[in-house]
Scaffold this motif. Sequence first.
Motif, PDB file in Angstrom:
ATOM      1  N   ARG A 170      -3.461 -10.595  13.947  1.00 35.98           N
ATOM      2  CA  ARG A 170      -3.660 -10.624  12.502  1.00 35.98           C
ATOM      3  C   ARG A 170      -4.494 -11.848  12.089  1.00 35.98           C
ATOM      4  O   ARG A 170      -5.356 -11.767  11.215  1.00 35.98           O
ATOM      5  CB  ARG A 170      -2.323 -10.621  11.762  1.00 35.98           C
ATOM      6  CG  ARG A 170      -1.589  -9.292  11.843  1.00 35.98           C
ATOM      7  CD  ARG A 170      -0.305  -9.316  11.029  1.00 35.98           C
ATOM      8  NE  ARG A 170       0.378  -8.040  11.097  1.00 35.98           N
ATOM      9  CZ  ARG A 170       0.121  -7.001  10.303  1.00 35.98           C
ATOM     10  NH1 ARG A 170      -0.816  -7.108   9.372  1.00 35.98           N
ATOM     11  NH2 ARG A 170       0.785  -5.871  10.430  1.00 35.98           N
ATOM     12  N   ARG A 200      -8.175 -11.606  10.355  1.00 36.03           N
ATOM     13  CA  ARG A 200      -8.484 -12.229   9.060  1.00 36.03           C
ATOM     14  C   ARG A 200      -9.679 -13.170   9.189  1.00 36.03           C
ATOM     15  O   ARG A 200     -10.568 -13.199   8.335  1.00 36.03           O
ATOM     16  CB  ARG A 200      -7.280 -12.990   8.504  1.00 36.03           C
ATOM     17  CG  ARG A 200      -7.577 -13.611   7.139  1.00 36.03           C
ATOM     18  CD  ARG A 200      -6.376 -14.246   6.497  1.00 36.03           C
ATOM     19  NE  ARG A 200      -5.923 -15.444   7.187  1.00 36.03           N
ATOM     20  CZ  ARG A 200      -4.955 -16.235   6.745  1.00 36.03           C
ATOM     21  NH1 ARG A 200      -4.336 -15.938   5.609  1.00 36.03           N
ATOM     22  NH2 ARG A 200      -4.587 -17.308   7.419  1.00 36.03           N
ATOM     23  N   ALA A 216      -5.210 -13.812   1.009  1.00 35.86           N
ATOM     24  CA  ALA A 216      -4.682 -12.667   1.751  1.00 35.86           C
ATOM     25  C   ALA A 216      -3.887 -13.203   2.943  1.00 35.86           C
ATOM     26  O   ALA A 216      -4.379 -13.289   4.070  1.00 35.86           O
ATOM     27  CB  ALA A 216      -5.827 -11.774   2.223  1.00 35.86           C
ATOM     28  N   ALA A 269       0.488  -9.827   4.506  1.00 38.02           N
ATOM     29  CA  ALA A 269      -0.074  -8.550   4.954  1.00 38.02           C
ATOM     30  C   ALA A 269       0.901  -7.796   5.846  1.00 38.02           C
ATOM     31  O   ALA A 269       1.042  -6.570   5.736  1.00 38.02           O
ATOM     32  CB  ALA A 269      -1.386  -8.797   5.696  1.00 38.02           C
ATOM     33  N   GLU A 306       2.401  -4.083   4.964  1.00 38.54           N
ATOM     34  CA  GLU A 306       2.145  -2.948   5.856  1.00 38.54           C
ATOM     35  C   GLU A 306       3.439  -2.354   6.398  1.00 38.54           C
ATOM     36  O   GLU A 306       3.502  -1.148   6.668  1.00 38.54           O
ATOM     37  CB  GLU A 306       1.241  -3.391   7.003  1.00 38.54           C
ATOM     38  CG  GLU A 306      -0.192  -3.666   6.563  1.00 38.54           C
ATOM     39  CD  GLU A 306      -1.086  -4.058   7.706  1.00 38.54           C
ATOM     40  OE1 GLU A 306      -0.740  -3.765   8.875  1.00 38.54           O
ATOM     41  OE2 GLU A 306      -2.141  -4.677   7.451  1.00 38.54           O
TER      42      GLU A 306
END
Length: 206
Positions: free
Chosen positions: A22, A26, A163, A168, A172
């Motif tokens: 992740r 990003r 973000a 995130a 999700e």
Amino acid sequence: MDLSLIETLRWEPETGFVRLERHLARLAHSADALGLPGAGKAGKALAAVPAGSETPLRIHLELFADGRIEVQTAACTPLAPDTTWRLKIAETRLASSDPLLRHKTSRRALYAAARAEFPASEADEVILLNERGELCEGTITSLFLDDGSGILKTPPLAAGLLAGVLRAELLESGKAVEAVLRLDDLSRSEIFVGNSLRGLIAAALV
């Protein structure tokens, strides 16, 4: 371009990097959006981090405008399970129209200004609002509210905020949803702040 991109990761002795994919995703997305080269080298740079530590590590990765990558390592002391962070509300405001707020960059002046409004002895984290009075985020954390529904509420990116990697993941997984939040919502909910380094942290407005 006079900015760099930053990723702050946790490394655990038994499992290695936490949320590595992740973080790399990003970084690549932000590098593409801002036109910075070199994001593809980040994985290799992190692989070179010494893994012999017996305690958790805080890994600071920075991608510069010329494609150069620097990695710094420091000890990461876990928070006690019963930790509750003290929150204050900043007078400093974020602009919801600023696209840079969605990326973790070296431009930290607004966050530094918000943090400087209170001494460290009075606040563990400071929450910022946007020009419409909507809750956005902390200086180093994403904001989450538990209104008793079983699903955390977190401000939408359109409010003007980072973000976050942990944010995130929770979105999700269905453990959180985006919702426009205001100051009044803080008094009606349990408050949490969090990031990928520390996870979710209970918090209270003081």
